[in-house]
Design a protein around this motif. Structure first.
Motif, PDB file in Angstrom:
ATOM      1  N   ARG A  70       0.840  -1.206   0.000  1.00 59.40           N
ATOM      2  CA  ARG A  70       0.000   0.000   0.000  1.00 59.40           C
ATOM      3  C   ARG A  70       0.868   1.247   0.000  1.00 59.40           C
ATOM      4  NH1 ARG A  70      -5.053   1.874   1.516  1.00 59.40           N
ATOM      5  NH2 ARG A  70      -5.784  -0.215   1.955  1.00 59.40           N
ATOM      6  N   LYS A  73      -3.477   5.671  -1.052  1.00 64.02           N
ATOM      7  CA  LYS A  73      -4.746   5.094  -1.499  1.00 64.02           C
ATOM      8  C   LYS A  73      -4.583   3.993  -2.545  1.00 64.02           C
ATOM      9  CE  LYS A  73      -7.965   8.726  -0.455  1.00 64.02           C
ATOM     10  NZ  LYS A  73      -9.219   9.278  -0.891  1.00 64.02           N
ATOM     11  N   ARG A  90      -5.178  -1.305  -7.421  1.00 63.63           N
ATOM     12  CA  ARG A  90      -6.479  -0.653  -7.266  1.00 63.63           C
ATOM     13  C   ARG A  90      -6.358   0.547  -6.345  1.00 63.63           C
ATOM     14  NH1 ARG A  90      -7.044  -2.993  -2.533  1.00 63.63           N
ATOM     15  NH2 ARG A  90      -7.605  -5.030  -2.001  1.00 63.63           N
ATOM     16  N   GLU A  91      -7.310   1.422  -6.465  1.00 58.71           N
ATOM     17  CA  GLU A  91      -7.414   2.609  -5.598  1.00 58.71           C
ATOM     18  C   GLU A  91      -8.426   2.298  -4.509  1.00 58.71           C
ATOM     19  OE1 GLU A  91      -6.025   5.842  -5.997  1.00 58.71           O
ATOM     20  OE2 GLU A  91      -4.814   5.185  -7.672  1.00 58.71           O
ATOM     21  N   THR A  92      -8.124   2.684  -3.281  1.00 61.95           N
ATOM     22  CA  THR A  92      -9.078   2.513  -2.195  1.00 61.95           C
ATOM     23  C   THR A  92      -9.784   3.849  -1.946  1.00 61.95           C
ATOM     24  OG1 THR A  92      -7.409   3.020  -0.532  1.00 61.95           O
ATOM     25  CG2 THR A  92      -7.708   0.708  -1.116  1.00 61.95           C
TER      26      THR A  92
END
Length: 93
Positions: A70, A73, A90-92
């Motif tokens: 991570r 984001k 992926r984007e959180t």
């Protein structure tokens, strides 16, 4: 390998420099190179778990099968372990 969680950017980058992934699907001689190419230059969290016979840590087989990295984001996930290895970013929220 035992599951590991690291929250220090320097330690994360050091560990990733020692990981190489072979076998079907995504492979790399140095996981750190791939992570940096994808723009993860200051990761804040790493979780590694499972066991994969075609993943190597410091030249030894049976490194972790799943890596979650991570940086704020964005999350990069590498998953393998007995099946074709895949990568997902992926984007959180």
């Amino acid at each position: 390998m035992n599951p590991i969680t690291i929250q220090n950017p320097d330690e994360i980058l050091t560990l990733l420099a020692e990981v190489s992934l072979q076998g079907p699907g995504f492979s790399t001689d140095c996981l750190l190179d791939y992570v940096l190419e994808e723009g993860f230059t200051e990761p804040i969290f790493l979780n590694a778990s499972g066991e994969d016979a075609t993943a190597f840590y410091k030249g030894q087989p049976n490194a972790w099968a799943i890596y979650q990295i991570r940086e704020w984001k964005r999350v990069l996930t590498v998953s393998g372990g007995g099946r074709e290895r895949r990568v997902q970013i992926r984007e959180t929220p």
